[in-house]
Design a protein around this motif. Sequence first.
Motif, PDB file in Angstrom:
ATOM      1  N   SER A 126       0.211  -2.891  -0.548  1.00 44.92           N
ATOM      2  CA  SER A 126      -0.033  -4.326  -0.604  1.00 44.92           C
ATOM      3  C   SER A 126       0.932  -5.076   0.314  1.00 44.92           C
ATOM      4  O   SER A 126       0.542  -6.017   1.010  1.00 44.92           O
ATOM      5  CB  SER A 126       0.120  -4.826  -2.045  1.00 44.92           C
ATOM      6  OG  SER A 126      -0.843  -4.216  -2.889  1.00 44.92           O
ATOM      7  N   ALA A 127       2.210  -4.647   0.311  1.00 43.71           N
ATOM      8  CA  ALA A 127       3.217  -5.314   1.134  1.00 43.71           C
ATOM      9  C   ALA A 127       2.943  -5.128   2.616  1.00 43.71           C
ATOM     10  O   ALA A 127       3.159  -6.048   3.424  1.00 43.71           O
ATOM     11  CB  ALA A 127       4.607  -4.791   0.788  1.00 43.71           C
ATOM     12  N   SER A 128       2.457  -3.960   2.992  1.00 37.41           N
ATOM     13  CA  SER A 128       2.213  -3.673   4.406  1.00 37.41           C
ATOM     14  C   SER A 128       0.806  -4.070   4.856  1.00 37.41           C
ATOM     15  O   SER A 128       0.498  -4.020   6.047  1.00 37.41           O
ATOM     16  CB  SER A 128       2.446  -2.187   4.694  1.00 37.41           C
ATOM     17  OG  SER A 128       1.579  -1.381   3.908  1.00 37.41           O
ATOM     18  N   GLY A 129      -0.039  -4.430   3.903  1.00 36.11           N
ATOM     19  CA  GLY A 129      -1.356  -4.940   4.245  1.00 36.11           C
ATOM     20  C   GLY A 129      -2.451  -3.910   4.396  1.00 36.11           C
ATOM     21  O   GLY A 129      -3.567  -4.259   4.776  1.00 36.11           O
ATOM     22  N   TRP A 130      -2.195  -2.635   4.099  1.00 36.54           N
ATOM     23  CA  TRP A 130      -3.255  -1.637   4.277  1.00 36.54           C
ATOM     24  C   TRP A 130      -4.046  -1.394   2.994  1.00 36.54           C
ATOM     25  O   TRP A 130      -5.062  -0.701   3.021  1.00 36.54           O
ATOM     26  CB  TRP A 130      -2.710  -0.329   4.833  1.00 36.54           C
ATOM     27  CG  TRP A 130      -1.821   0.463   3.925  1.00 36.54           C
ATOM     28  CD1 TRP A 130      -0.474   0.364   3.806  1.00 36.54           C
ATOM     29  CD2 TRP A 130      -2.220   1.504   3.013  1.00 36.54           C
ATOM     30  NE1 TRP A 130      -0.004   1.250   2.869  1.00 36.54           N
ATOM     31  CE2 TRP A 130      -1.051   1.972   2.385  1.00 36.54           C
ATOM     32  CE3 TRP A 130      -3.443   2.081   2.690  1.00 36.54           C
ATOM     33  CZ2 TRP A 130      -1.062   2.983   1.424  1.00 36.54           C
ATOM     34  CZ3 TRP A 130      -3.470   3.096   1.737  1.00 36.54           C
ATOM     35  CH2 TRP A 130      -2.284   3.534   1.120  1.00 36.54           C
ATOM     36  N   LEU A 131      -3.625  -1.980   1.875  1.00 36.94           N
ATOM     37  CA  LEU A 131      -4.410  -1.923   0.641  1.00 36.94           C
ATOM     38  C   LEU A 131      -4.889  -3.322   0.279  1.00 36.94           C
ATOM     39  O   LEU A 131      -4.132  -4.289   0.355  1.00 36.94           O
ATOM     40  CB  LEU A 131      -3.555  -1.380  -0.514  1.00 36.94           C
ATOM     41  CG  LEU A 131      -3.457   0.130  -0.694  1.00 36.94           C
ATOM     42  CD1 LEU A 131      -2.617   0.452  -1.923  1.00 36.94           C
ATOM     43  CD2 LEU A 131      -4.820   0.783  -0.802  1.00 36.94           C
ATOM     44  N   ARG A 132      -6.149  -3.431  -0.143  1.00 38.22           N
ATOM     45  CA  ARG A 132      -6.663  -4.713  -0.617  1.00 38.22           C
ATOM     46  C   ARG A 132      -6.034  -5.046  -1.966  1.00 38.22           C
ATOM     47  O   ARG A 132      -5.842  -4.159  -2.801  1.00 38.22           O
ATOM     48  CB  ARG A 132      -8.186  -4.641  -0.774  1.00 38.22           C
ATOM     49  CG  ARG A 132      -8.954  -4.447   0.514  1.00 38.22           C
ATOM     50  CD  ARG A 132     -10.462  -4.556   0.260  1.00 38.22           C
ATOM     51  NE  ARG A 132     -11.215  -4.369   1.487  1.00 38.22           N
ATOM     52  CZ  ARG A 132     -11.717  -3.194   1.871  1.00 38.22           C
ATOM     53  NH1 ARG A 132     -11.535  -2.126   1.113  1.00 38.22           N
ATOM     54  NH2 ARG A 132     -12.394  -3.090   2.993  1.00 38.22           N
ATOM     55  N   PRO A 133      -5.748  -6.317  -2.208  1.00 42.81           N
ATOM     56  CA  PRO A 133      -5.210  -6.705  -3.522  1.00 42.81           C
ATOM     57  C   PRO A 133      -6.209  -6.369  -4.630  1.00 42.81           C
ATOM     58  O   PRO A 133      -7.424  -6.485  -4.435  1.00 42.81           O
ATOM     59  CB  PRO A 133      -5.010  -8.225  -3.397  1.00 42.81           C
ATOM     60  CG  PRO A 133      -4.961  -8.489  -1.927  1.00 42.81           C
ATOM     61  CD  PRO A 133      -5.859  -7.459  -1.287  1.00 42.81           C
ATOM     62  N   ALA A 134      -5.697  -5.958  -5.760  1.00 38.40           N
ATOM     63  CA  ALA A 134      -6.558  -5.623  -6.903  1.00 38.40           C
ATOM     64  C   ALA A 134      -6.430  -6.684  -7.983  1.00 38.40           C
ATOM     65  O   ALA A 134      -5.389  -7.328  -8.117  1.00 38.40           O
ATOM     66  CB  ALA A 134      -6.167  -4.262  -7.479  1.00 38.40           C
ATOM     67  N   ARG A 135      -7.514  -6.870  -8.750  1.00 46.75           N
ATOM     68  CA  ARG A 135      -7.444  -7.793  -9.880  1.00 46.75           C
ATOM     69  C   ARG A 135      -6.430  -7.323 -10.912  1.00 46.75           C
ATOM     70  O   ARG A 135      -5.792  -8.110 -11.588  1.00 46.75           O
ATOM     71  CB  ARG A 135      -8.825  -7.917 -10.541  1.00 46.75           C
ATOM     72  CG  ARG A 135      -9.878  -8.620  -9.700  1.00 46.75           C
ATOM     73  CD  ARG A 135     -11.218  -8.578 -10.424  1.00 46.75           C
ATOM     74  NE  ARG A 135     -12.229  -9.374  -9.730  1.00 46.75           N
ATOM     75  CZ  ARG A 135     -12.935  -8.933  -8.696  1.00 46.75           C
ATOM     76  NH1 ARG A 135     -12.735  -7.698  -8.241  1.00 46.75           N
ATOM     77  NH2 ARG A 135     -13.833  -9.710  -8.117  1.00 46.75           N
ATOM     78  N   ASP A 136      -6.324  -6.010 -11.063  1.00 48.47           N
ATOM     79  CA  ASP A 136      -5.456  -5.423 -12.091  1.00 48.47           C
ATOM     80  C   ASP A 136      -4.702  -4.251 -11.457  1.00 48.47           C
ATOM     81  O   ASP A 136      -5.166  -3.109 -11.517  1.00 48.47           O
ATOM     82  CB  ASP A 136      -6.310  -4.957 -13.273  1.00 48.47           C
ATOM     83  CG  ASP A 136      -5.482  -4.461 -14.451  1.00 48.47           C
ATOM     84  OD1 ASP A 136      -4.278  -4.201 -14.276  1.00 48.47           O
ATOM     85  OD2 ASP A 136      -6.062  -4.329 -15.553  1.00 48.47           O
ATOM     86  N   PRO A 137      -3.534  -4.510 -10.841  1.00 49.46           N
ATOM     87  CA  PRO A 137      -2.810  -3.435 -10.154  1.00 49.46           C
ATOM     88  C   PRO A 137      -2.437  -2.262 -11.059  1.00 49.46           C
ATOM     89  O   PRO A 137      -2.419  -1.111 -10.616  1.00 49.46           O
ATOM     90  CB  PRO A 137      -1.555  -4.145  -9.627  1.00 49.46           C
ATOM     91  CG  PRO A 137      -1.952  -5.574  -9.506  1.00 49.46           C
ATOM     92  CD  PRO A 137      -2.896  -5.822 -10.644  1.00 49.46           C
ATOM     93  N   GLU A 138      -2.159  -2.531 -12.335  1.00 43.30           N
ATOM     94  CA  GLU A 138      -1.806  -1.442 -13.244  1.00 43.30           C
ATOM     95  C   GLU A 138      -3.008  -0.528 -13.475  1.00 43.30           C
ATOM     96  O   GLU A 138      -2.876   0.698 -13.473  1.00 43.30           O
ATOM     97  CB  GLU A 138      -1.296  -2.010 -14.567  1.00 43.30           C
ATOM     98  CG  GLU A 138      -0.891  -0.957 -15.593  1.00 43.30           C
ATOM     99  CD  GLU A 138       0.313  -0.122 -15.181  1.00 43.30           C
ATOM    100  OE1 GLU A 138       0.574   0.913 -15.835  1.00 43.30           O
ATOM    101  OE2 GLU A 138       1.004  -0.484 -14.208  1.00 43.30           O
TER     102      GLU A 138
END
Length: 203
Positions: A126-138
Motif C-alpha cells: 500500500s505504501a509503495s503503491g503496488w497494492l490496491r487499498p482494501a476495504r478491510d486490510p485485516e
Amino acid sequence: MRTVPISAGDLTARARIVASALERFAAHGYEAATMRDIAAHAGVSTALVTHHFGTKQALREECDARVVRFIAEKQDAPGTPSDVLGEVLGTFGPYLARMLGDGGAASDALFERLLEVARATIADGSASGWLRPARDPEAQAAALVMLGVAPFLMLGPLTTWAGGDSEAALQRIAAPLAELYTHGLATDDRLLAAAGLATEEAR
C-alpha cells in the motif's frame, strides 16, 4: 530404561529427525504420523527420536519453532515483505496446510505468524503503491494466507490433475493465481454486489 548413547553424529541425526517430522506431519497429519514412521524416514531408531525430543508433541513444537525461525530470518534479511510469505509457503507449504487444518492452539499460533507476514506485505504494498487499498486490510491479510496455503491443501487432487507431478501442478497454477492477484477475475461488479460490497458507482 537404557540410556541411548550420544555420538558425534547425533546433531546431524537431530536435523534429519526434524526434516522427517516436517514431511511426515505434512503427509499424514499430526495424529496419524507416528514416532516409528518419523524415525524410519529419518534413518534412525525410535529410541533416538525419543532421546532428542521426548514426545511427539515436543517434536511438533520443534517443527513449529523451525517455521517461526525461518520467518524471522527472512523478515530480517534484505528484501521486501512480499517476498517473505512466498518463501515461507514455498519451503513449508505442505506442512503449514496440514497443521493449520488440524486446528488447536499451535495451529492458531502459526496462523497468527503468517498473518503478521501478510500484514507487512499489505502495508508495504500500500505504501509503495503496488497494492490496491482494501476495504478491510485485516481480512485481506487473512485472504492472502488462505490463498497461499490453498494449493498445498489441494495438492493431492492437483497432482492427479497434473499427471502425477506435484511440482508441475504448482507451477501450472502459479500463473493463473498471479493473474488473479494482478488483474482480478471479473470484468464488472457483480461479485462485489453478491457480497454486498458493490461500489457506489454501481449502486
